[in-house]
Design a protein around this motif. Structure first.
Motif, PDB file in Angstrom:
ATOM      1  N   MET A 225     -16.825  -5.541   8.416  1.00 15.03           N
ATOM      2  CA  MET A 225     -16.343  -4.595   7.835  1.00 15.03           C
ATOM      3  C   MET A 225     -15.193  -4.811   6.496  1.00 15.03           C
ATOM      4  O   MET A 225     -15.095  -4.453   5.788  1.00 15.03           O
ATOM      5  CB  MET A 225     -14.701  -4.126   9.064  1.00 15.03           C
ATOM      6  N   LEU A 226     -14.822  -6.029   6.494  1.00 20.43           N
ATOM      7  CA  LEU A 226     -13.908  -6.853   5.582  1.00 20.43           C
ATOM      8  C   LEU A 226     -14.948  -7.251   4.251  1.00 20.43           C
ATOM      9  O   LEU A 226     -14.485  -7.502   3.324  1.00 20.43           O
ATOM     10  CB  LEU A 226     -12.691  -7.888   5.796  1.00 20.43           C
ATOM     11  N   LEU A 227     -16.233  -7.119   4.872  1.00 17.57           N
ATOM     12  CA  LEU A 227     -16.899  -7.828   4.223  1.00 17.57           C
ATOM     13  C   LEU A 227     -17.550  -6.767   3.064  1.00 17.57           C
ATOM     14  O   LEU A 227     -18.549  -6.989   2.940  1.00 17.57           O
ATOM     15  CB  LEU A 227     -17.769  -9.097   4.894  1.00 17.57           C
ATOM     16  N   ASP A 228     -17.638  -5.459   3.623  1.00 16.63           N
ATOM     17  CA  ASP A 228     -18.100  -4.500   3.166  1.00 16.63           C
ATOM     18  C   ASP A 228     -18.078  -4.418   1.624  1.00 16.63           C
ATOM     19  O   ASP A 228     -17.207  -4.159   2.036  1.00 16.63           O
ATOM     20  CB  ASP A 228     -18.226  -3.067   4.224  1.00 16.63           C
ATOM     21  N   ARG A 231     -17.543  -0.088   0.964  1.00 22.76           N
ATOM     22  CA  ARG A 231     -16.151   0.009   1.467  1.00 22.76           C
ATOM     23  C   ARG A 231     -15.054  -0.883   2.148  1.00 22.76           C
ATOM     24  O   ARG A 231     -14.734  -1.362   1.878  1.00 22.76           O
ATOM     25  CB  ARG A 231     -16.420   0.907   3.377  1.00 22.76           C
ATOM     26  N   ASP A 232     -13.255   0.061   1.867  1.00 25.23           N
ATOM     27  CA  ASP A 232     -12.452  -0.502   1.893  1.00 25.23           C
ATOM     28  C   ASP A 232     -12.302   0.339   3.753  1.00 25.23           C
ATOM     29  O   ASP A 232     -11.423   1.659   2.969  1.00 25.23           O
ATOM     30  CB  ASP A 232     -11.416  -0.244   0.250  1.00 25.23           C
ATOM     31  N   TYR A 233     -11.408  -0.659   4.386  1.00 22.85           N
ATOM     32  CA  TYR A 233     -10.939  -0.336   5.603  1.00 22.85           C
ATOM     33  C   TYR A 233      -9.389  -0.468   5.594  1.00 22.85           C
ATOM     34  O   TYR A 233      -8.698  -2.344   5.417  1.00 22.85           O
ATOM     35  CB  TYR A 233     -12.011  -1.053   6.827  1.00 22.85           C
ATOM     36  N   ASP A 268     -18.348   7.790   3.050  1.00 27.06           N
ATOM     37  CA  ASP A 268     -18.867   6.214   2.675  1.00 27.06           C
ATOM     38  C   ASP A 268     -18.509   6.018   1.051  1.00 27.06           C
ATOM     39  O   ASP A 268     -19.171   6.006   0.403  1.00 27.06           O
ATOM     40  CB  ASP A 268     -20.116   5.947   2.942  1.00 27.06           C
ATOM     41  N   ARG A 269     -17.221   6.510   1.095  1.00 28.54           N
ATOM     42  CA  ARG A 269     -17.097   6.825  -0.805  1.00 28.54           C
ATOM     43  C   ARG A 269     -16.633   4.651  -1.334  1.00 28.54           C
ATOM     44  O   ARG A 269     -16.416   4.020  -0.733  1.00 28.54           O
ATOM     45  CB  ARG A 269     -15.796   6.805  -1.520  1.00 28.54           C
ATOM     46  N   ASP A 270     -17.504   4.677  -2.394  1.00 24.39           N
ATOM     47  CA  ASP A 270     -17.462   3.525  -3.146  1.00 24.39           C
ATOM     48  C   ASP A 270     -16.475   3.298  -3.506  1.00 24.39           C
ATOM     49  O   ASP A 270     -15.040   3.391  -3.586  1.00 24.39           O
ATOM     50  CB  ASP A 270     -18.752   3.553  -4.163  1.00 24.39           C
TER      51      ASP A 270
END
Length: 290
Positions: A225-228, A231-233, A268-270
């Motif tokens: 998730m951090l490397l996505d 997306r920013d989580y 799923d916003r950029d």
């Protein structure tokens, strides 16, 4: 081994019982008398012994189950024996038991490597019956099938009368915003229309439990998730993705408005071109890299 379904009893036009007795099941019984149709070597009806086998297995009577399996195998009714034991696997065995694979292996040995009625084949029959009798018996699948079928009939009848059903399926109507809101992610039409994509799936649809992810799996999930790049989580989302569900309320994960993340906006916003100044609050790769 021939298919047991080809040897099931049928009734003729006059009501008489018609059977197809296999060559292995012919010959003399233990008393030197010609065996009748569907008679075992001990002089019993193979239907009776077959029923006894399953009931003995169901009641965990090991000796009776072992004898019934031996009797069918030595009498030329191995096909009936293995058909009955496989029926036990789906009708009377607790789901998830590895005994199903054990029985399958014994059947393979008895019927493909050795002769079913010979010594090694009979040992496999006894082993399989004992394994079945020692397993945890339950009628859960059969009971569930009977219950769900009865509810389906009641539910359909109520609809025909224009009434709410007195008995319904445990999932109700399955609508977004309801108890099972988490299922409506991008894999469903409703979820797609709500703009629920990867973000919703990661933080709702992919959660496991109640044991939750183990340490290694949780680490991989957070790192992915951090490397996505799309997306920013935030920290809450990272935690939620690996948080085990409540065993007493496994579906209780929707937001205050009953729609999971509380928003119908696309999830799923950029990432924005300008990074957040507080990105460190979301955690860094070094926090999870071990």
């Amino acid at each position: 081994m021939a298919d047991g379904d080809d040897r099931q009893a049928t009734f003729g036009s006059d009501g008489s019982l018609e059977t197809d007795t296999t060559p292995d099941a012919t010959g003399e019984n233990d008393f030197g008398e010609p065996k009748e149709s569907n008679e075992t070597d001990g002089g019993y009806s193979r239907y009776t012994v077959s029923s006894l086998l399953q009931k003995a297995v169901r009641r965990s009577d090991e000796e009776v189950a072992a004898w019934a399996a031996w009797e069918l195998a030595r009498s030329g009714y191995a096909w009936n024996l293995w058909d009955r034991l496989n029926l036990y696997v789906v009708e009377d065995l607790r789901a998830g038991s590895d005994v199903a694979l054990t029985i399958e292996r014994y059947e393979e040995l008895a019927t493909e490597r050795w002769e079913p009625a010979e010594w090694k084949g009979r040992l496999c029959a006894i082993h399989a019956a004992l394994a079945a009798a020692r397993a945890t018996s339950t009628r859960e699948a059969s009971n569930a099938d009977a219950y769900f079928s009865a509810v389906a009939d009641r539910r359909a009848a109520a609809r025909e009368r224009g009434e709410d059903p007195a008995h319904d399926f445990p999932v109700g109507d399955l609508e977004p915003g309801g108890t099972f809101d988490a299922i409506f992610d991008g894999h469903t039409g409703e979820g797609s229309r709500l703009g629920r994509g990867t973000r919703f799936f990661k933080t709702h649809g992919a959660r496991v439990g109640p044991e939750g992810e183990d340490e290694q799996s949780a680490r991989w999930q957070r790192l992915a998730m951090l490397l996505d790049e799309d997306r920013d989580y935030d920290p809450d989302e990272l935690d939620r993705a690996v948080e085990p569900v409540d065993p007493d309320d496994p579906w209780g994960e929707h937001g205050p408005d009953g729609r999971g993340d509380g928003s119908d906006e696309p999830d799923d916003r950029d990432k924005p071109d300008d990074r957040d100044d507080d990105a460190g609050d979301r955690g860094s790769l070094s926090d999870f890299s071990g």
